[in-house]
Design a protein around this motif. Structure first.
Motif, PDB file in Angstrom:
ATOM      1  N   UNK A   1       0.820  -1.219   0.000  1.00 18.03           N
ATOM      2  CA  UNK A   1       0.000   0.000   0.000  1.00 18.03           C
ATOM      3  C   UNK A   1       0.849   1.263   0.000  1.00 18.03           C
ATOM      4  N   UNK A   2       2.090   1.168   0.511  1.00 13.89           N
ATOM      5  CA  UNK A   2       2.970   2.334   0.566  1.00 13.89           C
ATOM      6  C   UNK A   2       3.419   2.773  -0.829  1.00 13.89           C
ATOM      7  N   UNK A   3       3.211   1.947  -1.837  1.00 12.07           N
ATOM      8  CA  UNK A   3       3.561   2.330  -3.210  1.00 12.07           C
ATOM      9  C   UNK A   3       2.581   3.347  -3.791  1.00 12.07           C
ATOM     10  N   UNK A   4       1.523   3.658  -3.064  1.00 12.39           N
ATOM     11  CA  UNK A   4       0.604   4.724  -3.484  1.00 12.39           C
ATOM     12  C   UNK A   4       0.068   4.537  -4.887  1.00 12.39           C
ATOM     13  N   UNK A   5       0.418   5.429  -5.820  1.00 10.80           N
ATOM     14  CA  UNK A   5      -0.110   5.335  -7.185  1.00 10.80           C
ATOM     15  C   UNK A   5       0.363   4.089  -7.934  1.00 10.80           C
ATOM     16  N   UNK A   6       1.316   3.375  -7.371  1.00  9.96           N
ATOM     17  CA  UNK A   6       1.842   2.166  -8.013  1.00  9.96           C
ATOM     18  C   UNK A   6       1.438   0.899  -7.271  1.00  9.96           C
ATOM     19  N   UNK A   7       0.632   1.037  -6.219  1.00 10.37           N
ATOM     20  CA  UNK A   7       0.242  -0.123  -5.415  1.00 10.37           C
ATOM     21  C   UNK A   7      -0.616  -1.095  -6.213  1.00 10.37           C
ATOM     22  N   UNK A   8      -1.571  -0.572  -6.977  1.00  9.73           N
ATOM     23  CA  UNK A   8      -2.450  -1.447  -7.752  1.00  9.73           C
ATOM     24  C   UNK A   8      -1.668  -2.223  -8.802  1.00  9.73           C
ATOM     25  N   UNK A   9      -0.668  -1.578  -9.383  1.00  9.01           N
ATOM     26  CA  UNK A   9       0.199  -2.259 -10.354  1.00  9.01           C
ATOM     27  C   UNK A   9       0.925  -3.424  -9.683  1.00  9.01           C
ATOM     28  N   UNK A  10       1.463  -3.189  -8.492  1.00 11.39           N
ATOM     29  CA  UNK A  10       2.161  -4.246  -7.760  1.00 11.39           C
ATOM     30  C   UNK A  10       1.214  -5.390  -7.433  1.00 11.39           C
ATOM     31  N   UNK A  11       0.010  -5.062  -7.042  1.00 12.48           N
ATOM     32  CA  UNK A  11      -0.963  -6.081  -6.678  1.00 12.48           C
ATOM     33  C   UNK A  11      -1.347  -6.950  -7.873  1.00 12.48           C
ATOM     34  N   UNK A  12      -1.568  -6.328  -9.031  1.00 12.77           N
ATOM     35  CA  UNK A  12      -2.016  -7.112 -10.185  1.00 12.77           C
ATOM     36  C   UNK A  12      -0.911  -8.002 -10.728  1.00 12.77           C
ATOM     37  N   UNK A  13       0.336  -7.516 -10.739  1.00 11.74           N
ATOM     38  CA  UNK A  13       1.443  -8.359 -11.212  1.00 11.74           C
ATOM     39  C   UNK A  13       1.706  -9.483 -10.214  1.00 11.74           C
ATOM     40  N   UNK A  14       1.678  -9.149  -8.925  1.00 12.77           N
ATOM     41  CA  UNK A  14       1.896 -10.166  -7.885  1.00 12.77           C
ATOM     42  C   UNK A  14       0.877 -11.284  -7.993  1.00 12.77           C
ATOM     43  N   UNK A  15      -0.379 -10.927  -8.148  1.00 12.80           N
ATOM     44  CA  UNK A  15      -1.457 -11.914  -8.197  1.00 12.80           C
ATOM     45  C   UNK A  15      -1.419 -12.752  -9.468  1.00 12.80           C
ATOM     46  N   UNK A  16      -1.315 -12.089 -10.611  1.00 15.38           N
ATOM     47  CA  UNK A  16      -1.457 -12.798 -11.887  1.00 15.38           C
ATOM     48  C   UNK A  16      -0.178 -13.508 -12.328  1.00 15.38           C
ATOM     49  N   UNK A  17       0.983 -12.958 -11.974  1.00 10.21           N
ATOM     50  CA  UNK A  17       2.242 -13.622 -12.315  1.00 10.21           C
ATOM     51  C   UNK A  17       2.713 -14.533 -11.188  1.00 10.21           C
ATOM     52  N   UNK A  18       1.971 -14.561 -10.075  1.00  9.25           N
ATOM     53  CA  UNK A  18       2.272 -15.411  -8.924  1.00  9.25           C
ATOM     54  C   UNK A  18       3.695 -15.181  -8.414  1.00  9.25           C
ATOM     55  N   UNK A  19       3.970 -13.946  -8.076  1.00  7.67           N
ATOM     56  CA  UNK A  19       5.294 -13.556  -7.607  1.00  7.67           C
ATOM     57  C   UNK A  19       5.199 -12.996  -6.201  1.00  7.67           C
ATOM     58  N   UNK A  20       6.349 -12.871  -5.547  1.00  3.30           N
ATOM     59  CA  UNK A  20       6.392 -12.237  -4.237  1.00  3.30           C
ATOM     60  C   UNK A  20       6.260 -10.722  -4.424  1.00  3.30           C
ATOM     61  N   UNK A  21       5.401 -10.067  -3.646  1.00  2.00           N
ATOM     62  CA  UNK A  21       5.210  -8.623  -3.829  1.00  2.00           C
ATOM     63  C   UNK A  21       6.476  -7.810  -3.610  1.00  2.00           C
ATOM     64  N   UNK A  22       7.419  -8.328  -2.804  1.00  2.00           N
ATOM     65  CA  UNK A  22       8.663  -7.587  -2.574  1.00  2.00           C
ATOM     66  C   UNK A  22       9.491  -7.497  -3.846  1.00  2.00           C
ATOM     67  N   UNK A  23       9.556  -8.590  -4.610  1.00  2.00           N
ATOM     68  CA  UNK A  23      10.302  -8.571  -5.869  1.00  2.00           C
ATOM     69  C   UNK A  23       9.644  -7.614  -6.853  1.00  2.00           C
ATOM     70  N   UNK A  24       8.329  -7.687  -6.941  1.00  2.00           N
ATOM     71  CA  UNK A  24       7.594  -6.811  -7.854  1.00  2.00           C
ATOM     72  C   UNK A  24       7.699  -5.358  -7.418  1.00  2.00           C
ATOM     73  N   UNK A  25       7.516  -5.111  -6.127  1.00  2.00           N
ATOM     74  CA  UNK A  25       7.564  -3.743  -5.624  1.00  2.00           C
ATOM     75  C   UNK A  25       8.916  -3.091  -5.838  1.00  2.00           C
TER      76      UNK A  25
END
Length: 480
Positions: free
Chosen positions: A58-82
């Motif tokens: 959530x701290x990614x602000x305007x980029x949080x939704x992007x992190x969430x969608x890549x994390x979910x759909x590419x099945x990755x760890x949010x830290x790597x994506x973030x």
């Protein structure tokens, strides 16, 4: 006292008394200090339960939704994506903006380091996040290639991204190339284990990387190449690397004392759990496509001077509430200078947290088209920097313990196969397996761990009815 600021320290309340000193040095001494008898600690190998902190998506602000969608759909760890997203956003904003900090105006350049196992999606995250920047770079490349040459006109190379380079190469690239660049690689061993980070070059490389991060003028005088004097260049980085390859560089205390690692936002997430197959086409994802388009838009808007420098930087300023939060955080982090404070083990990282927080907040604000850092945006920047600080604590604390336990298990397994289940310290250096244990530091550390856990003791012999201790030999304690 702002409750958010207080929360930063709560990340460290689980630290045990007697942790090792700054940057985790003197691990062998820390393990056996205090006059404990053999096995008195009562612990067993592998009982450390360090878990990577939760990445603050959530701290990614305007980029949080992007992190969430890549994390979910590419099945990755949010830290790597973030980490990938934040570093990419730094690359597209650093050429046009700077941010106000408590120490003046600073670049939006971010250094990121992600340590992750092979197969955990480092390349996948990078390929998705950087695609828009790569498309822009290719478009510029094609435009220059198809453009008729004009006599006397200086053509600036349009390349922003490199996956492998030395600092000397980066400087030469700045001379003829785009004034805002970055090294992004999912094979970070090319950087951390390459020529520039070899033992004899590591200090020089680190010092130059520090200057690039600070936004200083590039000033080099060489006998063969002459003088290079460059202004208003910006450089950022995201290196992803496997744990084994990162070990040597991360454990080098000089890289902390020189100030290189304290400038890095670090992540070391847990390995991925087993996954089920899920097809994901990011080019069909409207959230991802919007990010690519925004990256290209920001890069097209960046102006450069006739001398190839970044154009005038727009300043992202601190609001009064944001500055108040930052001041409180600064004063709290300064307590790490006290040897008795719980943050002292990560002091070099704690005292840089505020500048990292400003850079994080500035990148998010610039990406969102904001000129002022609000209190909420500052909290986000601090949360991201706090996550990195907690990860560094793990690297120099429990994660180091896990590595030492691994060496101890390997040495114990080797001792069990020895005649009499014993060996001298000299034998360990000459014949131990795996071969990497034939190293004085690793041997002594492994012996200290085994001794602390009550699994070995000084070898004892009976000669002519007299018990003698072989001071240079160790033997396995049965049923330990």
């Amino acid at each position: 006292m702002n409750e958010f600021v207080s929360g930063i320290e709560e990340l460290f309340d689980q630290q045990q008394a007697g942790e090792r000193g700054e940057s985790g040095e003197n691990s062998e001494t820390a393990r056996v200090s205090g006059g404990r008898k053999l096995g008195e600690s009562g612990r067993k190998l592998g009982e450390f339960a360090y878990r990577s902190p939760e990445y603050p998506v959530d701290a990614l602000g305007p980029l949080a939704e992007l992190c969430q969608t890549i994390t979910l759909n590419a099945q990755l760890n949010p830290a790597i994506v973030g980490q990938s997203i934040l570093a990419a956003a730094s690359l597209v904003t650093q050429g046009g903006f700077e941010v106000e900090t408590l120490a003046g105006y600073k670049p939006l350049s971010i250094y990121a380091l992600t340590v992750a196992e092979s197969g955990d999606g480092k390349s996948t995250a990078e390929s998705i996040v950087l695609r828009g920047i790569q498309q822009h770079q290719k478009e510029q490349h094609d435009a220059i290639r198809n453009k008729p040459p004009v006599e006397g006109e200086r053509e600036i190379e349009p390349y922003l991204l490199a996956s492998d380079a030395t600092v000397q190469g980066v400087i030469k690239g700045f001379k003829n190339g785009w004034p805002s660049q970055g090294i992004f690689t999912a094979e970070g061993a090319t950087m951390l284990c390459g020529w520039g980070m070899a033992a004899e070059h590591r200090a020089n490389t680190s010092a130059n990387l520090n200057k690039l991060w600070d936004g200083e003028a590039v000033s080099v005088q060489r006998g063969m190449s002459g003088r290079i004097q460059l202004y208003n260049r910006r450089f950022c980085a995201h290196w992803m690397i496997q744990p084994d390859a990162a070990q040597d560089a991360l454990a080098d205390p000089n890289l902390s004392s020189i100030g290189l690692w304290p400038r890095f936002m670090v992540s070391w997430p847990e390995p991925l759990p087993p996954r089920k197959y899920l097809q994901y086409k990011p080019w069909h994802d409207p959230i991802v496509k919007a990010f690519w388009d925004r990256c290209k838009e920001m890069l097209r808007d960046q102006a450069i001077t006739d001398d190839g420098e970044c154009g005038e930087f727009r300043t992202i300023r601190l609001s009064d509430p944001a500055k108040q939060i930052l001041v409180e955080t600064f004063e709290r982090m300064e307590q790490a200078r006290d040897p008795a404070h719980k943050l002292h083990s990560v002091k070099p990282f704690a005292v840089r947290l505020c500048e990292l927080a400003c850079r994080n907040s500035g990148v998010l604000a610039a990406y969102a088209g904001e000129d002022i850092i609000s209190d909420e945006r500052m909290k986000s920047g601090i949360a991201l920097a706090g996550y990195s600080l907690d990860s560094w604590r793990g690297i120099f604390g429990q994660r180091e313990d896990l590595t030492h336990d691994k060496w101890a298990r390997e040495l114990h397994a080797w001792l069990l196969k020895r005649p009499g289940q014993r060996a001298s310290e000299t034998d360990i250096l000459k014949t131990a397996t795996p071969k990497h244990l034939r190293n004085k530091h690793k041997r002594d550390t492994a012996l200290s761990v085994l001794r602390e856990c009550g699994m070995i003791q000084k070898a004892v012999d009976t000669v002519a009815g007299e018990i003698r201790i072989a001071h240079a030999e160790w033997e396995v304690i049965q049923d330990a």
